[in-house]
Design a protein around this motif. Structure first.
Motif, PDB file in Angstrom:
ATOM      1  N   GLY A   1      -4.544  -0.978   8.070  1.00 34.17           N
ATOM      2  CA  GLY A   1      -4.389   0.419   8.485  1.00 34.17           C
ATOM      3  C   GLY A   1      -3.408   0.552   9.639  1.00 34.17           C
ATOM      4  O   GLY A   1      -2.529   1.415   9.646  1.00 34.17           O
TER       5      GLY A   1
ATOM      6  N   TYR B   1      -7.379   7.895  -8.555  1.00 34.78           N
ATOM      7  CA  TYR B   1      -7.948   6.578  -8.789  1.00 34.78           C
ATOM      8  C   TYR B   1      -8.796   6.523 -10.051  1.00 34.78           C
ATOM      9  O   TYR B   1      -9.184   5.442 -10.486  1.00 34.78           O
TER      10      TYR B   1
ATOM     11  N   ARG C   1      -3.501   2.576  -4.371  1.00 39.15           N
ATOM     12  CA  ARG C   1      -4.565   1.582  -4.441  1.00 39.15           C
ATOM     13  C   ARG C   1      -5.391   1.751  -3.175  1.00 39.15           C
ATOM     14  O   ARG C   1      -4.839   1.978  -2.108  1.00 39.15           O
ATOM     15  N   THR C   2      -6.693   1.613  -3.258  1.00 41.98           N
ATOM     16  CA  THR C   2      -7.502   1.764  -2.046  1.00 41.98           C
ATOM     17  C   THR C   2      -7.226   0.579  -1.115  1.00 41.98           C
ATOM     18  O   THR C   2      -6.877  -0.509  -1.567  1.00 41.98           O
ATOM     19  N   VAL C   3      -7.403   0.831   0.161  1.00 40.97           N
ATOM     20  CA  VAL C   3      -7.143  -0.233   1.135  1.00 40.97           C
ATOM     21  C   VAL C   3      -8.068  -1.413   0.862  1.00 40.97           C
ATOM     22  O   VAL C   3      -7.692  -2.568   1.034  1.00 40.97           O
TER      23      VAL C   3
ATOM     24  N   ILE D   1     -12.600   8.635  -2.336  1.00 42.43           N
ATOM     25  CA  ILE D   1     -12.922   7.494  -3.202  1.00 42.43           C
ATOM     26  C   ILE D   1     -14.428   7.398  -3.414  1.00 42.43           C
ATOM     27  O   ILE D   1     -14.897   7.078  -4.517  1.00 42.43           O
TER      28      ILE D   1
ATOM     29  N   THR E   1      -1.877  13.398   0.880  1.00 43.55           N
ATOM     30  CA  THR E   1      -3.219  12.837   1.070  1.00 43.55           C
ATOM     31  C   THR E   1      -3.706  12.305  -0.256  1.00 43.55           C
ATOM     32  O   THR E   1      -3.296  12.769  -1.312  1.00 43.55           O
ATOM     33  N   ILE E   2      -4.640  11.366  -0.190  1.00 44.29           N
ATOM     34  CA  ILE E   2      -5.169  10.812  -1.435  1.00 44.29           C
ATOM     35  C   ILE E   2      -6.187  11.782  -2.049  1.00 44.29           C
ATOM     36  O   ILE E   2      -6.805  12.565  -1.353  1.00 44.29           O
ATOM     37  N   HIS E   3      -6.302  11.734  -3.349  1.00 43.18           N
ATOM     38  CA  HIS E   3      -7.299  12.539  -4.050  1.00 43.18           C
ATOM     39  C   HIS E   3      -8.131  11.645  -4.936  1.00 43.18           C
ATOM     40  O   HIS E   3      -7.677  10.587  -5.354  1.00 43.18           O
TER      41      HIS E   3
ATOM     42  N   LYS F   1      -9.280  -4.554   6.855  1.00 42.00           N
ATOM     43  CA  LYS F   1      -8.924  -3.154   6.567  1.00 42.00           C
ATOM     44  C   LYS F   1      -8.262  -2.520   7.780  1.00 42.00           C
ATOM     45  O   LYS F   1      -7.284  -1.794   7.685  1.00 42.00           O
TER      46      LYS F   1
ATOM     47  N   TYR G   1       0.831  -1.198   0.000  1.00 43.26           N
ATOM     48  CA  TYR G   1       0.000   0.000   0.000  1.00 43.26           C
ATOM     49  C   TYR G   1       0.864   1.245   0.000  1.00 43.26           C
ATOM     50  O   TYR G   1       0.643   2.187  -0.765  1.00 43.26           O
TER      51      TYR G   1
ATOM     52  N   LYS H   1       0.088  -0.099   8.526  1.00 44.46           N
ATOM     53  CA  LYS H   1       0.614   1.038   7.754  1.00 44.46           C
ATOM     54  C   LYS H   1       1.085   2.143   8.695  1.00 44.46           C
ATOM     55  O   LYS H   1       2.171   2.700   8.517  1.00 44.46           O
ATOM     56  N   GLU H   2       0.299   2.430   9.729  1.00 39.79           N
ATOM     57  CA  GLU H   2       0.710   3.463  10.697  1.00 39.79           C
ATOM     58  C   GLU H   2       2.010   3.066  11.373  1.00 39.79           C
ATOM     59  O   GLU H   2       2.903   3.880  11.571  1.00 39.79           O
TER      60      GLU H   2
ATOM     61  N   ARG I   1       1.412   4.168  -2.899  1.00 40.47           N
ATOM     62  CA  ARG I   1       1.189   5.585  -2.609  1.00 40.47           C
ATOM     63  C   ARG I   1       2.416   6.403  -2.982  1.00 40.47           C
ATOM     64  O   ARG I   1       2.310   7.481  -3.548  1.00 40.47           O
TER      65      ARG I   1
ATOM     66  N   LYS J   1       9.870   6.620   9.634  1.00 36.98           N
ATOM     67  CA  LYS J   1       9.962   8.076   9.539  1.00 36.98           C
ATOM     68  C   LYS J   1      11.271   8.552  10.154  1.00 36.98           C
ATOM     69  O   LYS J   1      11.902   9.481   9.679  1.00 36.98           O
TER      70      LYS J   1
END
Lengths: 228, 312
Positions: B182, B210, B164-166, B245, B204-206, B178, B154, B185-186, B158, B193
């Motif tokens: 999530g 997609y 790709r959506t989760v 989405i 951020t996703i837009h 999901k 994922y 991913k965090e 990105r 980081k």
């Protein structure tokens, strides 16, 4: 000079303490206290009213009282967690009531080390917020993933508070050990929020056919009323 | 037989290739134009039913820089003629345990998932790299491997700008929900980081990211795709409080309703991985702005009248 807890909304807000003019209302207080005696959970569950005990699921008795409306988790070691109160005084009062119930059941309960562990507050800044830009500008503190959660999670370092910021302008503040931390955190974030205020773009379309325009107007009035 | 320039004849003449000696000879004057040319065709042919024993390969597979020592170790082979004294040595070496085994397993899992999603090698490699960094920091112990690997993919998608959506990733992963993806991913972003800093920044996703994929999954025409892209651009100005989405799905629904070939809600729901109810709700939010966001060249006002009003 004390601010009466319940009338915060209607009182003129002390602008020296709350320059933004908004005071977050406290929604939940979590506190712990040590009753300082070993408890027999089974006996408590059998004797007390409003108590549930399911050792297979969780190793504590869950007791509830109506006034103040709170829930307590009592562990066999004698430690107790009290949640659901709306103010620090109410939380202390509720914890004392639970201790009294345990005393009445025959255990030598005391009231040692009452400590407030978490204060949750919420408020409304009354304007929509551009979360994406806020997340970009304060990348080190923000976490915004609309797929996973619709709100932005802002972890403030000083005071150490977590804020959930939503598009509608509603804010949830959690993680404070004292009421003042909540207030300070909100005062810290308020100028940031005004900076990223979403400016409403509302252009009435005059080129529409009458039926469509009237329908759109109708819907738009409803929509405005719902969102403000 | 080919034509080439012969320096003696000073013109293009027919040239013959003698494969026995590797010579290229001019047929008119006999001048050797090129001697000992190297034959670059394949040396041998491999068939499926060949005995696996005599493998004429002189080289191994491609070097993978992510795997510890690049797999340049020497192993004691097992003799084909049954087990004799030498096989004990081979057994002892195998028992030592491969330090790379966990990584190899993870890479295989990443490769499988990437194939299921038809991802390019760049994304696959990036996901493997992310996993390797995690493994270096020793944080992969005791964590759901499937979820972690799915989260790596994922993040890689990105970072490459092709998110790709989760839910899409959920659909090809057996063992993760999901929520778990999530959380993973965090966790990964937090761990890396510190090390990678800026490179872990994913915007951020837009909705627009997609669109191309959703539209091509549905088989929409170019005109519809352009209309959808413009609509999404304009819709960004309005205050619609929905996941990007869901907005994309609702816009696709709106635009296809206006075209000749109306896609059923179910197809759109499957292609965009958005629930049907959510698309309906987002459509209800978009409907008041329909006139303003749908481009003029695509649908006129009266067509918009035909747009079915959402039953509030």
């Amino acid at each position: 000079m004390e601010d009466p807890q319940g009338l915060e909304g209607s009182q003129p807000v002390g602008l020296s303490k709350h320059p933004s003019g908004i005071v977050p209302t406290l929604q939940n207080i979590v506190s712990t206290v040590n009753l300082d005696c070993k408890l027999d959970l089974k006996a408590i569950a059998l004797q007390a009213r409003n108590a549930e005990y399911n050792p297979n699921r969780f190793a504590a008795v869950i007791m509830r009282i109506r006034e103040p409306k709170t829930t307590a988790l009592m562990f066999a070691s004698g430690k107790m967690v009290c949640t659901g109160a709306k103010s620090e005084e109410q939380s202390r009062l509720a914890a004392r009531k639970y201790a009294r119930i345990i005393q009445k059941l025959g255990f030598p309960a005391k009231f040692k080390d009452f400590k407030i562990q978490n204060i949750v507050g919420s408020c409304d800044v009354k304007f929509p917020i551009r979360l994406e830009e806020l997340a970009y500008a304060h990348g080190a503190f923000s976490l915004y993933d609309p797929e996973l959660f619709p709100g932005l999670i802002y972890r403030m370092k000083q005071p150490k508070i977590v804020l959930l910021i939503f598009v509608s302008g509603k804010i949830v503040l959690t993680g404070a050990k004292a009421r003042d931390e909540t207030y300070t955190a909100f005062e810290n974030i308020y100028p940031v929020l005004t900076e990223f205020q979403k400016v409403q773009q509302w252009s009435p379309s005059c080129s529409c056919v009458v039926e469509i325009s009237s329908l759109v107007m109708e819907v738009s009035f409803l929509w405005q009323r719902v969102t403000t | 037989m080919s034509d080439s320039y012969c320096p003696d004849c000073k013109r293009n003449t027919e040239v013959v290739c003698d494969h026995a000696a590797g010579d290229t000879v001019c047929s008119e004057c006999g001048l050797v134009l090129e001697a000992r040319s190297i034959d670059e065709t394949s040396e041998w042919r491999t068939f499926a039913d060949d005995s696996g024993d005599h493998d004429p390969n002189r080289v191994g597979g491609p070097v993978n820089p992510l795997l510890g020592d690049g797999a340049l170790t020497t192993v004691i082979s097992r003799a084909a003629n049954g087990s004799n004294a030498d096989s004990s040595l081979a057994r002892l070496q195998n028992r030592g345990g491969d330090p790379d085994r966990a990584i190899v397993l993870a890479f295989k899992a990443i490769s499988n998932m990437a194939d299921r999603l038809s991802l390019v090698t760049t994304i696959k490699d990036r996901a493997s790299e992310i996993y390797k960094r995690l493994e270096d920091q020793k944080c992969t112990r005791g964590r759901n491997l499937e979820a972690l690997v799915a989260a790596c993919i994922y993040i890689a998608c990105r970072q490459e700008g092709k998110p790709r959506t989760v839910k899409e990733i959920c659909s090809i992963v057996a063992g993760a929900t999901k929520k778990e993806i999530g959380r993973a991913k965090e966790f990964i972003v937090k761990q890396l980081k510190v090390e990678m800093g800026e490179s872990m920044e994913m915007g951020t996703i837009h909705a627009g990211d997609y669109l191309r994929r959703f539209c091509s999954n549905l088989g929409m025409s170019n005109e519809e795709v352009k209309a959808v892209q413009e609509t999404v651009q304009k819709a960004g100005d309005f205050d619609i409080r929905r996941s990007p989405i869901s907005i994309a799905a609702a816009i696709i629904f709106m635009v296809t309703q206006l075209s000749e070939s109306k896609k059923p809600l179910r197809d759109i729901s499957i292609a965009t991985t958005v629930a049907e109810g959510t698309i309906k709700n987002a459509y209800r939010d978009l409907y008041p702005h329909a006139a303003r966001i749908i481009p003029e060249w695509y649908a006129k006002e009266r067509d918009l009248k035909n747009l079915s009003s959402p039953k509030a």
